[in-house]
Design a protein around this motif. Structure first.
Motif, PDB file in Angstrom:
ATOM      1  N   GLU A  41       0.829  -1.207   0.000  1.00  0.00           N
ATOM      2  CA  GLU A  41       0.000   0.000   0.000  1.00  0.00           C
ATOM      3  C   GLU A  41       0.864   1.258   0.000  1.00  0.00           C
ATOM      4  O   GLU A  41       0.575   2.215  -0.713  1.00  0.00           O
ATOM      5  CB  GLU A  41      -0.908   0.005   1.224  1.00  0.00           C
ATOM      6  N   LEU A  42       1.913   1.245   0.814  1.00  0.00           N
ATOM      7  CA  LEU A  42       2.781   2.426   0.894  1.00  0.00           C
ATOM      8  C   LEU A  42       3.491   2.682  -0.432  1.00  0.00           C
ATOM      9  O   LEU A  42       3.655   3.833  -0.838  1.00  0.00           O
ATOM     10  CB  LEU A  42       3.800   2.268   2.022  1.00  0.00           C
ATOM     11  N   ARG A  43       3.919   1.625  -1.099  1.00  0.00           N
ATOM     12  CA  ARG A  43       4.570   1.812  -2.397  1.00  0.00           C
ATOM     13  C   ARG A  43       3.624   2.498  -3.368  1.00  0.00           C
ATOM     14  O   ARG A  43       4.001   3.413  -4.084  1.00  0.00           O
ATOM     15  CB  ARG A  43       5.030   0.477  -2.962  1.00  0.00           C
ATOM     16  N   GLY A  44       2.379   2.052  -3.399  1.00  0.00           N
ATOM     17  CA  GLY A  44       1.389   2.666  -4.275  1.00  0.00           C
ATOM     18  C   GLY A  44       1.137   4.111  -3.900  1.00  0.00           C
ATOM     19  O   GLY A  44       1.053   4.991  -4.756  1.00  0.00           O
ATOM     20  N   ASP A  45       1.026   4.383  -2.593  1.00  0.00           N
ATOM     21  CA  ASP A  45       0.793   5.749  -2.137  1.00  0.00           C
ATOM     22  C   ASP A  45       1.980   6.643  -2.462  1.00  0.00           C
ATOM     23  O   ASP A  45       1.804   7.785  -2.885  1.00  0.00           O
ATOM     24  CB  ASP A  45       0.527   5.781  -0.631  1.00  0.00           C
ATOM     25  N   ILE A  46       3.182   6.136  -2.262  1.00  0.00           N
ATOM     26  CA  ILE A  46       4.380   6.935  -2.517  1.00  0.00           C
ATOM     27  C   ILE A  46       4.495   7.236  -4.004  1.00  0.00           C
ATOM     28  O   ILE A  46       4.812   8.365  -4.392  1.00  0.00           O
ATOM     29  CB  ILE A  46       5.636   6.219  -1.979  1.00  0.00           C
ATOM     30  N   ASP A  47       4.218   6.249  -4.846  1.00  0.00           N
ATOM     31  CA  ASP A  47       4.278   6.490  -6.292  1.00  0.00           C
ATOM     32  C   ASP A  47       3.250   7.540  -6.702  1.00  0.00           C
ATOM     33  O   ASP A  47       3.537   8.421  -7.509  1.00  0.00           O
ATOM     34  CB  ASP A  47       4.052   5.186  -7.064  1.00  0.00           C
ATOM     35  N   GLY A  48       2.059   7.459  -6.145  1.00  0.00           N
ATOM     36  CA  GLY A  48       1.024   8.444  -6.440  1.00  0.00           C
ATOM     37  C   GLY A  48       1.421   9.834  -5.964  1.00  0.00           C
ATOM     38  O   GLY A  48       1.207  10.832  -6.663  1.00  0.00           O
ATOM     39  N   LEU A  49       2.006   9.902  -4.777  1.00  0.00           N
ATOM     40  CA  LEU A  49       2.449  11.195  -4.255  1.00  0.00           C
ATOM     41  C   LEU A  49       3.572  11.781  -5.099  1.00  0.00           C
ATOM     42  O   LEU A  49       3.620  12.994  -5.330  1.00  0.00           O
ATOM     43  CB  LEU A  49       2.906  11.053  -2.804  1.00  0.00           C
ATOM     44  N   ARG A  50       4.482  10.931  -5.559  1.00  0.00           N
ATOM     45  CA  ARG A  50       5.566  11.421  -6.423  1.00  0.00           C
ATOM     46  C   ARG A  50       5.009  12.017  -7.707  1.00  0.00           C
ATOM     47  O   ARG A  50       5.422  13.090  -8.140  1.00  0.00           O
ATOM     48  CB  ARG A  50       6.524  10.275  -6.775  1.00  0.00           C
ATOM     49  N   THR A  51       4.071  11.314  -8.320  1.00  0.00           N
ATOM     50  CA  THR A  51       3.464  11.805  -9.555  1.00  0.00           C
ATOM     51  C   THR A  51       2.745  13.123  -9.308  1.00  0.00           C
ATOM     52  O   THR A  51       2.876  14.078 -10.084  1.00  0.00           O
ATOM     53  CB  THR A  51       2.477  10.758 -10.107  1.00  0.00           C
ATOM     54  N   GLU A  52       2.002  13.189  -8.215  1.00  0.00           N
ATOM     55  CA  GLU A  52       1.270  14.413  -7.884  1.00  0.00           C
ATOM     56  C   GLU A  52       2.242  15.566  -7.615  1.00  0.00           C
ATOM     57  O   GLU A  52       2.033  16.692  -8.068  1.00  0.00           O
ATOM     58  CB  GLU A  52       0.401  14.167  -6.656  1.00  0.00           C
ATOM     59  N   LEU A  53       3.308  15.277  -6.887  1.00  0.00           N
ATOM     60  CA  LEU A  53       4.294  16.313  -6.573  1.00  0.00           C
ATOM     61  C   LEU A  53       4.992  16.806  -7.830  1.00  0.00           C
ATOM     62  O   LEU A  53       5.223  18.016  -7.988  1.00  0.00           O
ATOM     63  CB  LEU A  53       5.318  15.762  -5.579  1.00  0.00           C
ATOM     64  N   ARG A  54       5.324  15.899  -8.739  1.00  0.00           N
ATOM     65  CA  ARG A  54       5.938  16.312 -10.002  1.00  0.00           C
ATOM     66  C   ARG A  54       5.010  17.239 -10.781  1.00  0.00           C
ATOM     67  O   ARG A  54       5.444  18.235 -11.355  1.00  0.00           O
ATOM     68  CB  ARG A  54       6.295  15.096 -10.846  1.00  0.00           C
ATOM     69  N   GLY A  55       3.726  16.923 -10.803  1.00  0.00           N
ATOM     70  CA  GLY A  55       2.758  17.777 -11.481  1.00  0.00           C
ATOM     71  C   GLY A  55       2.670  19.151 -10.838  1.00  0.00           C
ATOM     72  O   GLY A  55       2.609  20.181 -11.530  1.00  0.00           O
ATOM     73  N   GLU A  56       2.680  19.177  -9.501  1.00  0.00           N
ATOM     74  CA  GLU A  56       2.630  20.450  -8.789  1.00  0.00           C
ATOM     75  C   GLU A  56       3.873  21.296  -9.080  1.00  0.00           C
ATOM     76  O   GLU A  56       3.780  22.499  -9.309  1.00  0.00           O
ATOM     77  CB  GLU A  56       2.500  20.218  -7.282  1.00  0.00           C
ATOM     78  N   ILE A  57       5.026  20.664  -9.071  1.00  0.00           N
ATOM     79  CA  ILE A  57       6.275  21.383  -9.343  1.00  0.00           C
ATOM     80  C   ILE A  57       6.265  21.922 -10.764  1.00  0.00           C
ATOM     81  O   ILE A  57       6.664  23.070 -11.008  1.00  0.00           O
ATOM     82  CB  ILE A  57       7.501  20.467  -9.090  1.00  0.00           C
ATOM     83  N   HIS A  58       5.804  21.133 -11.710  1.00  0.00           N
ATOM     84  CA  HIS A  58       5.725  21.599 -13.102  1.00  0.00           C
ATOM     85  C   HIS A  58       4.791  22.808 -13.206  1.00  0.00           C
ATOM     86  O   HIS A  58       5.110  23.790 -13.879  1.00  0.00           O
ATOM     87  CB  HIS A  58       5.233  20.472 -14.011  1.00  0.00           C
ATOM     88  N   GLY A  59       3.656  22.741 -12.521  1.00  0.00           N
ATOM     89  CA  GLY A  59       2.720  23.857 -12.533  1.00  0.00           C
ATOM     90  C   GLY A  59       3.325  25.117 -11.934  1.00  0.00           C
ATOM     91  O   GLY A  59       3.162  26.226 -12.467  1.00  0.00           O
ATOM     92  N   LEU A  60       4.047  24.961 -10.831  1.00  0.00           N
ATOM     93  CA  LEU A  60       4.692  26.113 -10.200  1.00  0.00           C
ATOM     94  C   LEU A  60       5.767  26.713 -11.105  1.00  0.00           C
ATOM     95  O   LEU A  60       5.886  27.941 -11.208  1.00  0.00           O
ATOM     96  CB  LEU A  60       5.311  25.713  -8.861  1.00  0.00           C
TER      97      LEU A  60
END
Length: 91
Positions: A41-60
């Protein structure tokens, strides 16, 4: 009489020891399965958070780039309004 008591005590202790060992083995197996599930579960959550964070950084980065371009344009307008001239080294 003492031999019978000793034998009875030994059998009781052996039975209790065997029961405890069986229970602990079951608990350890369940615990390992739970930990493996949590890791998955944590691996899935971490991968999702990484993807979300990358999107946020790109937007910023995109927003900051637009803001900087706007500021440069504003500064250029101000410089032209006050009659600034290019430096000699830039000509």
């Amino acid at each position: 009489m003492d031999a019978v008591q000793t034998l009875t005590n030994a059998l009781v202790v052996a039975a209790v020891g065997a029961a405890l060992a069986w229970m602990v083995t079951g608990f350890r197996r369940e615990l390992r399965e739970d930990i493996a599930g949590l890791r998955t579960e944590l691996r899935g959550d971490i991968d999702g958070l990484r993807t979300e964070l990358r999107g946020e950084i790109h937007g910023l980065r995109t927003e900051l780039g637009e803001e900087i371009r706007g500021l440069r344009s504003d500064l250029t307008q101000v410089a032209l309004a006050v009659g600034a001239r290019p430096r000699a080294e830039n000509e």
